[in-house]
Design a protein around this motif. Sequence first.
Motif, PDB file in Angstrom:
ATOM      1  N   GLY A 172       0.840  -1.187   0.000  1.00  0.00           N
ATOM      2  CA  GLY A 172       0.000   0.000   0.000  1.00  0.00           C
ATOM      3  C   GLY A 172       0.881   1.245   0.000  1.00  0.00           C
ATOM      4  O   GLY A 172       1.906   1.278   0.691  1.00  0.00           O
ATOM      5  N   SER A 201       0.624   4.150   1.318  1.00  0.00           N
ATOM      6  CA  SER A 201       0.839   4.832   2.596  1.00  0.00           C
ATOM      7  C   SER A 201       1.823   4.071   3.467  1.00  0.00           C
ATOM      8  O   SER A 201       2.664   4.662   4.142  1.00  0.00           O
ATOM      9  CB  SER A 201      -0.485   4.976   3.339  1.00  0.00           C
ATOM     10  OG  SER A 201      -1.521   5.251   2.447  1.00  0.00           O
ATOM     11  N   ALA A 202       1.735   2.739   3.424  1.00  0.00           N
ATOM     12  CA  ALA A 202       2.672   1.924   4.206  1.00  0.00           C
ATOM     13  C   ALA A 202       4.096   2.143   3.695  1.00  0.00           C
ATOM     14  O   ALA A 202       5.039   2.302   4.480  1.00  0.00           O
ATOM     15  CB  ALA A 202       2.293   0.450   4.121  1.00  0.00           C
ATOM     16  N   ASN A 222       5.397   5.514   4.803  1.00  0.00           N
ATOM     17  CA  ASN A 222       5.846   5.476   6.197  1.00  0.00           C
ATOM     18  C   ASN A 222       7.199   4.799   6.330  1.00  0.00           C
ATOM     19  O   ASN A 222       8.046   5.230   7.097  1.00  0.00           O
ATOM     20  CB  ASN A 222       4.813   4.757   7.066  1.00  0.00           C
ATOM     21  CG  ASN A 222       3.706   5.693   7.507  1.00  0.00           C
ATOM     22  OD1 ASN A 222       3.967   6.843   7.815  1.00  0.00           O
ATOM     23  ND2 ASN A 222       2.477   5.213   7.497  1.00  0.00           N
ATOM     24  N   GLN A 263      -8.250   4.878   4.515  1.00  0.00           N
ATOM     25  CA  GLN A 263      -6.851   5.251   4.767  1.00  0.00           C
ATOM     26  C   GLN A 263      -5.957   4.985   3.563  1.00  0.00           C
ATOM     27  O   GLN A 263      -4.847   5.480   3.509  1.00  0.00           O
ATOM     28  CB  GLN A 263      -6.297   4.472   5.967  1.00  0.00           C
ATOM     29  CG  GLN A 263      -6.852   4.886   7.309  1.00  0.00           C
ATOM     30  CD  GLN A 263      -8.051   4.067   7.720  1.00  0.00           C
ATOM     31  OE1 GLN A 263      -8.791   3.562   6.890  1.00  0.00           O
ATOM     32  NE2 GLN A 263      -8.249   3.923   9.016  1.00  0.00           N
ATOM     33  N   VAL A 264      -6.403   4.133   2.627  1.00  0.00           N
ATOM     34  CA  VAL A 264      -5.577   3.836   1.454  1.00  0.00           C
ATOM     35  C   VAL A 264      -6.218   4.488   0.223  1.00  0.00           C
ATOM     36  O   VAL A 264      -7.424   4.716   0.191  1.00  0.00           O
ATOM     37  CB  VAL A 264      -5.372   2.306   1.264  1.00  0.00           C
ATOM     38  CG1 VAL A 264      -4.561   1.737   2.412  1.00  0.00           C
ATOM     39  CG2 VAL A 264      -6.674   1.584   1.128  1.00  0.00           C
ATOM     40  N   GLN A 266      -7.557  -3.721   3.327  1.00  0.00           N
ATOM     41  CA  GLN A 266      -6.360  -2.904   3.570  1.00  0.00           C
ATOM     42  C   GLN A 266      -5.657  -2.503   2.289  1.00  0.00           C
ATOM     43  O   GLN A 266      -4.849  -1.594   2.292  1.00  0.00           O
ATOM     44  CB  GLN A 266      -5.404  -3.603   4.532  1.00  0.00           C
ATOM     45  CG  GLN A 266      -4.546  -4.709   3.932  1.00  0.00           C
ATOM     46  CD  GLN A 266      -5.243  -6.062   3.922  1.00  0.00           C
ATOM     47  OE1 GLN A 266      -6.463  -6.143   3.848  1.00  0.00           O
ATOM     48  NE2 GLN A 266      -4.466  -7.113   3.988  1.00  0.00           N
TER      49      GLN A 266
END
Lengths: 250, 263
Positions: free
Chosen positions: A65, A67-68, A71, A142-143, A167
Motif C-alpha cells: 500500500g 501509505s505503508a 511510512n 486510509q488507502v 487494507q
Amino acid sequence: MRMRGMLAGLVAVTLLAGCGGGPADDADDTVTVFAAASLTDVFTTLAEEFERDRPGTTVRLTFAGSSALANQIVQGAPADVFASAAPAPMRTVTDAGHGDGEPVVFARNQLVIAVPKGNPAGVAGLADLVKPGVKVALCAEQVPCGAAARTALDAAGVPLTPVTLEQDVRGALSKVTLGEVDAALVYRTDVGSTDTVQGVEFPESAGAVNDYPVVVLADAPNPSGARAFVEHVRSARGRAALTAAGFQVP
Amino acid sequence: MRAPGRRVPVALLVPAVLGLLFLVSPLVGLLVRTPWTELPQRLAEPAVLTALRLSLVSATLATGLCLLLGVPLAWVLARVEFPGRRVLRALVTVPLVLPPVVGGVALLLVFGRRGLLGGWLDATFGITLPFTTAGVVLAEAFVAMPFLVIAVEGALRGADRRYEEAAATLGAGRWTTFTHVTLPLVAPGVTAGAVLCWARALGEFGATITFAGNYPGTTQTMPLAVYLALETDLEAAIVLSVVLLAVSVTILAALRDRWITSS
C-alpha cells in the motif's frame, strides 16, 4: 557435544548480528523501487525491460500500500524511487524532505466496479450496490483506492455500507475472486489482472481519478540509477506498457 | 558467596541476555515512541474503544469455543489408543505453524459463501460467516485452539491415572470420572492453555482479515485497527499497539504467576 551446540548458537547469533551491512557493496548497480500495489504487474514488466537494457543492473521491487511504503521511507527504508498510487502518501514523503525534486505524475487510474464473471448480481452502476442482499467490499479510506471510492460514492449520493474495508485494492479484489462479495470498487487496472472478474464502468469514477506520482528519493543509495528508472517509466515504452495495463498516461 | 552449583556459566549467560534483549527491545522501542501526553484523549476515541471491546469479546468467545471442543479433543488424543493418532496429533498442531493468512484462505474455502460447508449454510439457513463477528471468533479459534489442546494433552499425560482408576473401581461412570476426577486434576493445565489460547486469539491478524474482513464494530479487532492506522497515522498505530500490549501483558503476568507455573 554440548560445547559444540553452544558454539553453533553463538555463531548463529554473530551471523545474525553481522548481516545488517550486506547489500551496500553492490548498491551501484541495484535500483530499489518502492511502488504501490496496483503497479505490481506493470512495474515488473518495466523492471525487466530496464534490466535487459542495462546488463548488470538489478531492480529490486517492493510492492505494498502506498501509505505503508511512504511510512517506511520516512522511517529510513533505503529506497531509490517511490511510486505512489495517490498524491497524499507522496506528500508524506516529500513533506518530510525525502524527495529529490518535485514528484511527477506518470499515470492515472480510474475506479471500476469489479464483479464475478457473468455479473450474477446484475450490477450496472453504483446505485445497484445498495440493493438489498448485494455485498460490497471497499478499500479502507486510509488507502488511496478507499479515498477514491468514498469520493465517487459521495459524488453519486449513494449511501453504501460495505461488508468489509480491505487494507489494499488487491484484498478487495480477492474477495470478489473468491465469491465472498458480489462487487468491489477497485482500479480498472486490477480487473485486467485476473480473468475471473469483470469490470463495470460507472460515470462517477471520472470525478475520482487517482494521480500516480513518482519521485527520486533524496537519500537514494543509487541516485543515477533512480533517475534512469524514472526516465524509463516516462519513456515511450513505459507509457505503452502503462496504457496496455489500463492506466491513462498524462 | 553463591553456591558453585548456582553460578551461571558465561557461555550460557551471554546468549541468554542477548535473547532477552532481542525479545524485549522492540517492546521498549514501542514505549519510547509512545506519545504519552496524547494517550488519554486517543484512548477515549470511540473507534479505539470499539475495536478494543470487539477484540476482548471475540477472543473470549474464541477461548470458550476452544475449551468446548479442545478439551475433549485433548482427552481423546491423550487417553484413547487408535491407529493414526500420531498423524492426528500432528494435524492438530498445523495451525501453529501455518501462516495465518493461509488459515484464513482455508477457512474461506470451507466456511465462506462459496465454501464446502458455507455454501450449504448460506443456501439452507441464510447464514454467512465471513464479515461477521462469528467469523472473527472462528478465525481466532482456528489459530488459537492448538495452544489449548497441547497444554491440556500435556497435563492429561502427566496426571496420575490411579485416581481415575480408583474412581472407576468405586463405581463412577466414565463421564463422572472425567468431570469429577480428571478435570479437577488437570485444571491448572486447562487454565494455562486457555490463557495462551486467549492471548493468541487477541493478537490474531492474518486469518481474521482474510476470513472475516475488516469493518469497524463487527470485524475490526485491535490488530486490524493497528494495521490500518499505520497507513496514515504512525502515532495512532503506536497508541493502539501500546494498549494491546498492556492488556496482553497484564493478563499473562497475572495468570502466569497463578496458574502456569503451578502446573
